[in-house]
Motif scaffolding. Structure first.
Motif, mmCIF file in Angstrom:
data_model
loop_
_atom_site.group_PDB
_atom_site.id
_atom_site.type_symbol
_atom_site.label_atom_id
_atom_site.label_comp_id
_atom_site.label_asym_id
_atom_site.label_seq_id
_atom_site.Cartn_x
_atom_site.Cartn_y
_atom_site.Cartn_z
ATOM 1 N N GLY A 24 0.642 -1.277 0.162
ATOM 2 C CA GLY A 24 -0.023 -0.052 -0.004
ATOM 3 C C GLY A 24 0.840 1.185 -0.011
ATOM 4 N N ARG A 25 2.108 1.001 0.119
ATOM 5 C CA ARG A 25 2.788 2.540 -0.076
ATOM 6 C C ARG A 25 2.540 3.081 -1.460
ATOM 7 N NH1 ARG A 25 9.205 3.464 1.414
ATOM 8 N NH2 ARG A 25 9.348 5.468 0.427
ATOM 9 N N TYR A 26 2.531 2.554 -2.473
ATOM 10 C CA TYR A 26 2.060 3.020 -3.815
ATOM 11 C C TYR A 26 0.763 2.508 -3.962
ATOM 12 C CZ TYR A 26 7.108 4.142 -4.636
ATOM 13 O OH TYR A 26 8.345 4.665 -4.503
ATOM 14 N N GLN A 27 -0.170 3.389 -4.260
ATOM 15 C CA GLN A 27 -1.401 3.141 -4.479
ATOM 16 C C GLN A 27 -1.831 3.122 -6.216
ATOM 17 O OE1 GLN A 27 -4.002 2.184 -2.389
ATOM 18 N NE2 GLN A 27 -2.708 2.169 -0.672
ATOM 19 N N PRO A 28 -2.756 2.375 -6.529
ATOM 20 C CA PRO A 28 -3.189 2.345 -8.008
ATOM 21 C C PRO A 28 -3.197 4.144 -8.361
ATOM 22 C CG PRO A 28 -4.422 0.793 -6.835
ATOM 23 C CD PRO A 28 -3.774 1.409 -5.664
ATOM 24 N N GLY A 29 -2.466 4.329 -9.502
ATOM 25 C CA GLY A 29 -2.535 5.665 -9.857
ATOM 26 C C GLY A 29 -1.562 6.578 -9.553
ATOM 27 N N ASP A 30 -0.711 6.093 -8.390
ATOM 28 C CA ASP A 30 0.533 6.640 -7.840
ATOM 29 C C ASP A 30 1.738 6.333 -8.898
ATOM 30 O OD1 ASP A 30 -0.684 7.481 -5.608
ATOM 31 O OD2 ASP A 30 0.142 6.109 -4.399
ATOM 32 N N PHE A 31 2.615 7.337 -9.157
ATOM 33 C CA PHE A 31 3.657 6.996 -9.801
ATOM 34 C C PHE A 31 4.911 6.704 -8.792
ATOM 35 C CE2 PHE A 31 1.930 9.794 -12.750
ATOM 36 C CZ PHE A 31 2.112 9.502 -14.049
ATOM 37 N N ILE A 32 5.545 5.540 -9.186
ATOM 38 C CA ILE A 32 6.674 5.097 -8.262
ATOM 39 C C ILE A 32 8.151 6.010 -8.669
ATOM 40 C CG2 ILE A 32 5.763 2.738 -8.520
ATOM 41 C CD1 ILE A 32 8.112 2.000 -10.170
ATOM 42 N N ALA A 33 8.993 5.639 -7.842
ATOM 43 C CA ALA A 33 10.404 6.464 -7.911
ATOM 44 C C ALA A 33 10.770 6.651 -9.332
ATOM 45 C CB ALA A 33 11.435 5.928 -6.945
ATOM 46 N N LYS A 34 11.217 7.475 -9.673
ATOM 47 C CA LYS A 34 11.948 7.806 -11.174
ATOM 48 C C LYS A 34 12.922 6.928 -11.318
ATOM 49 C CE LYS A 34 10.292 12.594 -11.844
ATOM 50 N NZ LYS A 34 9.394 12.403 -12.902
ATOM 51 N N GLU A 35 13.206 6.595 -12.597
ATOM 52 C CA GLU A 35 14.003 5.558 -12.986
ATOM 53 C C GLU A 35 15.528 5.879 -12.457
ATOM 54 O OE1 GLU A 35 15.504 4.837 -17.248
ATOM 55 O OE2 GLU A 35 13.585 3.839 -16.984
ATOM 56 N N MET A 36 15.808 7.122 -12.863
ATOM 57 C CA MET A 36 17.110 7.734 -12.354
ATOM 58 C C MET A 36 17.409 7.852 -10.805
ATOM 59 S SD MET A 36 18.995 7.780 -14.911
ATOM 60 C CE MET A 36 20.306 8.576 -14.062
ATOM 61 N N ASP A 37 16.277 8.028 -10.126
ATOM 62 C CA ASP A 37 16.272 8.086 -8.646
ATOM 63 C C ASP A 37 16.389 6.738 -7.922
ATOM 64 O OD1 ASP A 37 15.727 10.841 -8.470
ATOM 65 O OD2 ASP A 37 13.881 10.610 -8.096
ATOM 66 N N ILE A 38 15.846 5.658 -8.782
ATOM 67 C CA ILE A 38 16.146 4.369 -8.337
ATOM 68 C C ILE A 38 17.594 3.818 -8.587
ATOM 69 C CG2 ILE A 38 15.744 1.861 -8.910
ATOM 70 C CD1 ILE A 38 12.811 2.669 -9.290
ATOM 71 N N CYS A 39 18.200 4.243 -9.715
ATOM 72 C CA CYS A 39 19.524 3.907 -9.962
ATOM 73 C C CYS A 39 20.618 4.479 -9.037
ATOM 74 C CB CYS A 39 19.929 4.626 -11.480
ATOM 75 S SG CYS A 39 18.988 4.010 -12.671
ATOM 76 N N GLN A 40 20.290 5.809 -8.635
ATOM 77 C CA GLN A 40 21.135 6.545 -7.685
ATOM 78 C C GLN A 40 20.975 5.739 -6.363
ATOM 79 O OE1 GLN A 40 20.170 10.675 -7.758
ATOM 80 N NE2 GLN A 40 20.907 10.880 -9.637
ATOM 81 N N THR A 41 19.742 5.589 -5.735
ATOM 82 C CA THR A 41 19.670 5.029 -4.478
ATOM 83 C C THR A 41 19.895 3.350 -4.465
ATOM 84 O OG1 THR A 41 17.143 4.353 -4.853
ATOM 85 C CG2 THR A 41 17.920 6.441 -3.839
ATOM 86 N N SER A 42 19.969 2.675 -5.542
ATOM 87 C CA SER A 42 20.229 1.130 -5.427
ATOM 88 C C SER A 42 21.545 1.193 -5.999
ATOM 89 C CB SER A 42 19.091 0.545 -6.609
ATOM 90 O OG SER A 42 19.625 0.799 -7.724
ATOM 91 N N GLY A 43 22.074 1.977 -6.709
ATOM 92 C CA GLY A 43 23.441 1.482 -7.424
ATOM 93 C C GLY A 43 23.433 0.879 -8.615
ATOM 94 N N LEU A 44 22.229 0.405 -9.133
ATOM 95 C CA LEU A 44 21.978 -0.266 -10.316
ATOM 96 C C LEU A 44 21.985 0.638 -11.627
ATOM 97 C CD1 LEU A 44 19.164 -2.687 -9.060
ATOM 98 C CD2 LEU A 44 21.515 -3.331 -8.995
ATOM 99 N N SER A 45 22.547 -0.210 -12.580
ATOM 100 C CA SER A 45 22.619 0.653 -13.794
ATOM 101 C C SER A 45 21.298 0.685 -14.546
ATOM 102 C CB SER A 45 23.388 -0.335 -14.792
ATOM 103 O OG SER A 45 22.788 -1.673 -15.262
ATOM 104 N N ARG A 46 21.005 1.607 -15.497
ATOM 105 C CA ARG A 46 19.874 2.126 -15.715
ATOM 106 C C ARG A 46 19.157 0.830 -16.596
ATOM 107 N NH1 ARG A 46 18.483 7.777 -18.664
ATOM 108 N NH2 ARG A 46 16.267 7.611 -18.484
ATOM 109 N N THR A 47 20.048 0.182 -17.371
ATOM 110 C CA THR A 47 19.630 -1.124 -18.121
ATOM 111 C C THR A 47 18.977 -2.283 -17.008
ATOM 112 O OG1 THR A 47 21.508 -0.670 -19.708
ATOM 113 C CG2 THR A 47 20.512 -3.231 -19.439
ATOM 114 N N VAL A 48 19.538 -2.195 -16.043
ATOM 115 C CA VAL A 48 19.274 -3.372 -14.914
ATOM 116 C C VAL A 48 17.924 -2.826 -14.459
ATOM 117 C CG1 VAL A 48 19.677 -4.291 -12.816
ATOM 118 C CG2 VAL A 48 21.174 -4.272 -14.351
ATOM 119 N N VAL A 49 17.819 -1.845 -14.104
ATOM 120 C CA VAL A 49 16.591 -1.027 -13.484
ATOM 121 C C VAL A 49 15.100 -1.068 -14.696
ATOM 122 C CG1 VAL A 49 15.436 1.131 -12.741
ATOM 123 C CG2 VAL A 49 17.736 0.745 -11.841
ATOM 124 N N ARG A 50 15.587 -0.828 -15.662
ATOM 125 C CA ARG A 50 14.618 -0.756 -16.897
ATOM 126 C C ARG A 50 14.278 -2.292 -16.930
ATOM 127 N NH1 ARG A 50 16.797 3.014 -21.822
ATOM 128 N NH2 ARG A 50 15.905 4.948 -20.772
#
Length: 249
Positions: A24-50
């Motif tokens: 329930g942290r993200y509800q239907p209609g909500d936008f999740i964290a942006k792709e680049m933000d996920i890359c920065q916080t996770s340390g994963l490459s953009r290819t992996v995140v996608r």
């Protein structure tokens, strides 16, 4: 949401996103964290995140909107019969009445008919599989340990799968494989909340006997009784089922 690659292996990204949606942290209609933000916080490459975002897209949980990011879809868009989604539901979601109702409604519409077909076509080997599943339910019904409850649920699921296979119809048999995780989802919850497990076991026995004695009408009604018992255990008041019309040739 923390997505630290140093603490979590790469493959956990889709799991963590699914958990955030199902909790329930993200509800239907909500936008999740942006792709680049996920890359920065996770340390994963953009290819992996996608790639991991694509997994959530593939099962209908999110949609990618150009220029905006990824939005959580309505529950009705999720592929709840996909084994990945069903596993996530069992792991990360609190009991979801809407999903339970939809799965049970579908089962009420088809499984009595499946039981009728099984009563006409079950072989000795099929009957043995059904009987072994009922015996397994009986053996593990009284235990209080978590492992005992798990074994009881596994026997319960095996019972329903064996009936699908006893139709000797390739579509029904394949459908039993697809439905197995969603059946397990209902079985786990209903078995833990059933007011009288002995009554539930007896309903399963009656269905087994109807199939063994080749009584299609009795099998139809016994299958309905089993699923109505599941409905009561889950506390569902309206399954909106469209019941199959049964005919005995």
């Amino acid at each position: 949401m923390s997505l630290r690659a140093s603490r979590r292996p790469e493959y956990s990204l889709s799991e963590e996103l699914a958990s955030a949606i199902l909790s329930g942290r993200y509800q239907p209609g909500d936008f999740i964290a942006k792709e680049m933000d996920i890359c920065q916080t996770s340390g994963l490459s953009r290819t992996v995140v996608r790639r991991h975002l694509a997994q959530l897209v593939d099962v209908g949980m999110i949609e990618r909107i150009s220029g905006y990011g990824s939005r959580v879809c309505e529950v009705s868009e999720w592929h709840i019969l996909d084994p990945v989604v069903t596993r996530w539901l069992s792991l990360y979601a609190a009991p979801n009445e809407e999903i339970q109702r939809e799965i049970l409604s579908f089962r009420l519409s088809v499984e009595p008919q499946v039981a009728m077909i099984a009563a006409r076509h079950a072989t000795a080997r099929d009957l043995l599989a059904i009987e072994e599943a009922v015996d397994g339910m009986a053996r593990h019904m009284q235990g209080s340990a978590a492992s005992t409850g798990r074994l009881h649920s596994e026997s319960d699921v095996a019972f329903h799968v064996a009936i699908y296979r006893a139709t000797h119809n390739i579509v029904w048999s394949q459908l039993s494989h697809i439905l197995r995780p969603s059946i397990h989802l209902l079985v786990d919850e209903s078995n833990s909340s059933a007011p009288d497990p002995a009554e539930s076991l007896e309903r399963h026995r009656l269905l087994m006997e109807a199939i063994r004695l080749r009584r299609p009408d009795d099998a139809f009604h016994a299958a309905e009784a089993v699923l109505q018992g599941t409905r009561r255990a889950l506390g569902l008041t309206d399954t909106r089922a469209v019941h199959a019309t049964h005919r005995t040739p």
